[in-house]
Design a protein around this motif. Structure first.
Motif, short mmCIF file in Angstrom:
data_model
loop_
_atom_site.label_atom_id
_atom_site.label_comp_id
_atom_site.label_asym_id
_atom_site.label_seq_id
_atom_site.Cartn_x
_atom_site.Cartn_y
_atom_site.Cartn_z
N CYS A 137 0.83 -1.20 0.00
CA CYS A 137 0.00 0.00 0.00
C CYS A 137 0.86 1.26 0.00
N LEU A 138 2.07 1.18 0.60
CA LEU A 138 2.91 2.37 0.72
C LEU A 138 3.44 2.81 -0.64
N SER A 139 3.38 1.95 -1.64
CA SER A 139 3.85 2.39 -2.95
C SER A 139 2.93 3.47 -3.50
N GLY A 193 4.42 6.45 -1.45
CA GLY A 193 4.00 7.05 -2.72
C GLY A 193 2.82 7.99 -2.55
N GLN A 194 2.50 8.71 -3.62
CA GLN A 194 1.40 9.68 -3.56
C GLN A 194 0.41 9.52 -4.70
N THR A 195 0.38 8.33 -5.30
CA THR A 195 -0.60 8.08 -6.37
C THR A 195 -2.02 8.15 -5.81
#
Ligand code: HEC
Length: 165
Positions: free
Chosen positions: A72-74, A87-89
């Motif tokens: 999930c952190l990607s 990440g900030q997607t």
């Protein structure tokens, strides 16, 4: 959800999954299939837990971090300071439990494309109707039913008081 007639919606949902699968020409979830059938209610929630065993938030936090499972952190920033890259997607998930209840979170995990057909977010507990499935993952959900429930239990701990890292 401990309600009267708990088994009835399950039988209906199993029937629905099978029926829809037959209609669309793809196999629905059958006995022995690793995907637990679920029912989307009113287009925005999956109120029934996928498992009898309640989710465990500590295990859920591990699945969220695990690059081969939730990862999930990607795409999301979360209050997990020991991990460097967030990440900030997708939107940051601080306080997400103040915005959604368990059923709404469950739908976002099992079938985000039911809410937004163009969602970038993977369907974590679905095998039919997916595109571009990594080889080796065909026919297997990314998260098991119990892992989905664990992740929901973890997300339910993310209240406004969750500190940014
Ligand atoms: C490839 C990127 C990606 C990954 C991986 C991903 N998400 Fe998402 N997620 C998104 C995007 C983009 C959205 C915004 C809504 C949409 O487009 O579906 C979203 C929305 C959400 C939302 C709703 C947030 C809100 O404020 O509306 C939740 C909750 C969520 N994700 C949880 C998770 C969890 C938990 C995982 C890991 C199990 C995960 N996501 C993995 C991209 C991702």
């Amino acid at each position: 959800m401990m309600s009267i007639g708990r088994t009835t919606p399950r039988i209906i949902s199993a029937g629905l999954a099978l029926g829809l699968g037959l209609l669309s020409g793809t196999p629905g979830a059958l006995a022995g299939d690793p995907v637990t059938p679920f029912t989307i209610v009113d287009g925005y929630t999956v109120p029934d837990s996928l498992t009898e065993t309640p989710g465990d938030p500590e295990r859920g936090r591990k699945w969220v971090i695990n690059r081969k499972l939730g990862n999930c952190l990607s795409c999301h920033e979360m209050p997990i300071p020991e991990e460097q890259f967030h990440g900030q997607t997708g939107p940051a998930l601080y306080g997400v439990a103040d915005v959604y209840d368990e059923g709404e979170l469950r739908l976002r995990l099992v079938d985000p494309k039911a809410l937004n057909p163009y969602s970038m977010m993977p369907s974590f507990h679905k095998v039919d109707g997916l595109h571009r499935v990594l080889s080796g993952f065909e026919g297997k959900p990314i998260l098991s039913a119990q892992q989905v429930e664990d992740v929901i239990a973890y997300l339910m701990t993310l209240r406004d008081t969750s500190k940014r890292r």
